[in-house]
Design a protein around this motif. Structure first.
Motif, PDB file in Angstrom:
ATOM      1  N   GLU A   1      28.489  44.680  42.896  1.00  0.00           N
ATOM      2  CA  GLU A   1      29.504  44.913  43.917  1.00  0.00           C
ATOM      3  C   GLU A   1      30.538  43.790  43.874  1.00  0.00           C
ATOM      4  O   GLU A   1      30.183  42.609  43.948  1.00  0.00           O
ATOM      5  N   LYS A   2      31.803  44.150  43.734  1.00  0.00           N
ATOM      6  CA  LYS A   2      32.860  43.147  43.754  1.00  0.00           C
ATOM      7  C   LYS A   2      33.103  42.745  45.205  1.00  0.00           C
ATOM      8  O   LYS A   2      33.395  43.576  46.057  1.00  0.00           O
ATOM      9  N   ILE A   3      32.973  41.460  45.497  1.00  0.00           N
ATOM     10  CA  ILE A   3      33.138  40.939  46.849  1.00  0.00           C
ATOM     11  C   ILE A   3      34.578  40.505  47.094  1.00  0.00           C
ATOM     12  O   ILE A   3      35.155  40.777  48.141  1.00  0.00           O
ATOM     13  N   SER A   4      35.153  39.807  46.107  1.00  0.00           N
ATOM     14  CA  SER A   4      36.491  39.248  46.304  1.00  0.00           C
ATOM     15  C   SER A   4      37.173  39.021  44.959  1.00  0.00           C
ATOM     16  O   SER A   4      36.511  38.781  43.949  1.00  0.00           O
ATOM     17  N   THR A   5      38.483  39.102  44.976  1.00  0.00           N
ATOM     18  CA  THR A   5      39.302  38.812  43.797  1.00  0.00           C
ATOM     19  C   THR A   5      40.538  38.050  44.236  1.00  0.00           C
ATOM     20  O   THR A   5      41.128  38.369  45.269  1.00  0.00           O
ATOM     21  N   VAL A   6      40.899  37.043  43.454  1.00  0.00           N
ATOM     22  CA  VAL A   6      42.099  36.267  43.751  1.00  0.00           C
ATOM     23  C   VAL A   6      42.783  35.916  42.429  1.00  0.00           C
ATOM     24  O   VAL A   6      42.123  35.683  41.415  1.00  0.00           O
ATOM     25  N   THR A   7      44.101  35.915  42.441  1.00  0.00           N
ATOM     26  CA  THR A   7      44.881  35.525  41.267  1.00  0.00           C
ATOM     27  C   THR A   7      45.281  34.058  41.420  1.00  0.00           C
ATOM     28  O   THR A   7      45.778  33.648  42.471  1.00  0.00           O
ATOM     29  N   VAL A   8      45.018  33.269  40.371  1.00  0.00           N
ATOM     30  CA  VAL A   8      45.281  31.829  40.406  1.00  0.00           C
ATOM     31  C   VAL A   8      46.073  31.413  39.170  1.00  0.00           C
ATOM     32  O   VAL A   8      46.116  32.143  38.173  1.00  0.00           O
ATOM     33  N   GLU A   9      46.673  30.229  39.238  1.00  0.00           N
ATOM     34  CA  GLU A   9      47.361  29.668  38.080  1.00  0.00           C
ATOM     35  C   GLU A   9      46.340  29.342  36.993  1.00  0.00           C
ATOM     36  O   GLU A   9      45.253  28.838  37.283  1.00  0.00           O
ATOM     37  N   SER A  10      46.692  29.615  35.773  1.00  0.00           N
ATOM     38  CA  SER A  10      45.813  29.322  34.649  1.00  0.00           C
ATOM     39  C   SER A  10      45.816  27.824  34.369  1.00  0.00           C
ATOM     40  O   SER A  10      46.869  27.191  34.342  1.00  0.00           O
TER      41      SER A  10
ATOM     42  N   ALA B   1      39.341  36.346  34.252  1.00  0.00           N
ATOM     43  CA  ALA B   1      40.033  37.176  33.264  1.00  0.00           C
ATOM     44  C   ALA B   1      41.517  36.837  33.256  1.00  0.00           C
ATOM     45  O   ALA B   1      42.070  36.388  34.271  1.00  0.00           O
ATOM     46  N   LEU B   2      42.136  37.042  32.114  1.00  0.00           N
ATOM     47  CA  LEU B   2      43.585  36.858  32.026  1.00  0.00           C
ATOM     48  C   LEU B   2      44.279  37.969  32.800  1.00  0.00           C
ATOM     49  O   LEU B   2      43.848  39.118  32.771  1.00  0.00           O
ATOM     50  N   ASP B   3      45.347  37.623  33.491  1.00  0.00           N
ATOM     51  CA  ASP B   3      46.163  38.620  34.196  1.00  0.00           C
ATOM     52  C   ASP B   3      47.118  39.222  33.170  1.00  0.00           C
ATOM     53  O   ASP B   3      47.948  38.517  32.591  1.00  0.00           O
ATOM     54  N   GLU B   4      46.992  40.507  32.936  1.00  0.00           N
ATOM     55  CA  GLU B   4      47.821  41.171  31.925  1.00  0.00           C
ATOM     56  C   GLU B   4      49.295  41.216  32.307  1.00  0.00           C
ATOM     57  O   GLU B   4      50.157  41.345  31.441  1.00  0.00           O
ATOM     58  N   ASN B   5      49.602  41.106  33.597  1.00  0.00           N
ATOM     59  CA  ASN B   5      50.991  41.197  34.060  1.00  0.00           C
ATOM     60  C   ASN B   5      51.707  39.856  34.130  1.00  0.00           C
ATOM     61  O   ASN B   5      52.930  39.834  34.196  1.00  0.00           O
ATOM     62  N   HIS B   6      50.945  38.761  34.128  1.00  0.00           N
ATOM     63  CA  HIS B   6      51.534  37.419  34.232  1.00  0.00           C
ATOM     64  C   HIS B   6      50.809  36.493  33.265  1.00  0.00           C
ATOM     65  O   HIS B   6      49.611  36.254  33.421  1.00  0.00           O
ATOM     66  N   GLU B   7      51.516  35.937  32.299  1.00  0.00           N
ATOM     67  CA  GLU B   7      50.849  35.180  31.240  1.00  0.00           C
ATOM     68  C   GLU B   7      50.269  33.850  31.699  1.00  0.00           C
ATOM     69  O   GLU B   7      49.380  33.312  31.056  1.00  0.00           O
ATOM     70  N   ASN B   8      50.736  33.278  32.805  1.00  0.00           N
ATOM     71  CA  ASN B   8      50.228  31.991  33.283  1.00  0.00           C
ATOM     72  C   ASN B   8      49.264  32.139  34.452  1.00  0.00           C
ATOM     73  O   ASN B   8      49.018  31.174  35.172  1.00  0.00           O
ATOM     74  N   LYS B   9      48.729  33.330  34.655  1.00  0.00           N
ATOM     75  CA  LYS B   9      47.826  33.585  35.780  1.00  0.00           C
ATOM     76  C   LYS B   9      46.484  34.107  35.268  1.00  0.00           C
ATOM     77  O   LYS B   9      46.392  34.684  34.197  1.00  0.00           O
ATOM     78  N   MET B  10      45.453  33.858  36.082  1.00  0.00           N
ATOM     79  CA  MET B  10      44.121  34.375  35.785  1.00  0.00           C
ATOM     80  C   MET B  10      43.566  35.023  37.045  1.00  0.00           C
ATOM     81  O   MET B  10      43.961  34.679  38.159  1.00  0.00           O
ATOM     82  N   ILE B  11      42.636  35.948  36.852  1.00  0.00           N
ATOM     83  CA  ILE B  11      42.017  36.652  37.967  1.00  0.00           C
ATOM     84  C   ILE B  11      40.585  36.157  38.101  1.00  0.00           C
ATOM     85  O   ILE B  11      39.784  36.290  37.168  1.00  0.00           O
TER      86      ILE B  11
END
Length: 56
Positions: free
Chosen positions: A6-15, A40-50
């Protein structure tokens, strides 16, 4: 580990180069509390990770 994840939470952060070390430490120390962490790498933003938190 159970059959359902079960996925509890997701946040996008700077790589950052060492971000995976935090995720690894969390996975090693909290696996017996039925928690799992992902990065994981954010496919929409190259300097962000999920960063994701799962209950197993």
């Amino acid at each position: 580990m159970g059959d359902k994840i079960e996925k509890i939470s997701t946040v996008t952060v700077e790589s950052t180069p060492d971000l995976y070390k935090i995720v690894d430490a969390l996975n090693r120390s909290l696996k017996y509390d039925d928690l799992m962490f992902g990065l994981a790498l954010d496919e929409n933003h190259e300097n962000k990770m999920i960063f994701s938190i799962y209950r197993t």
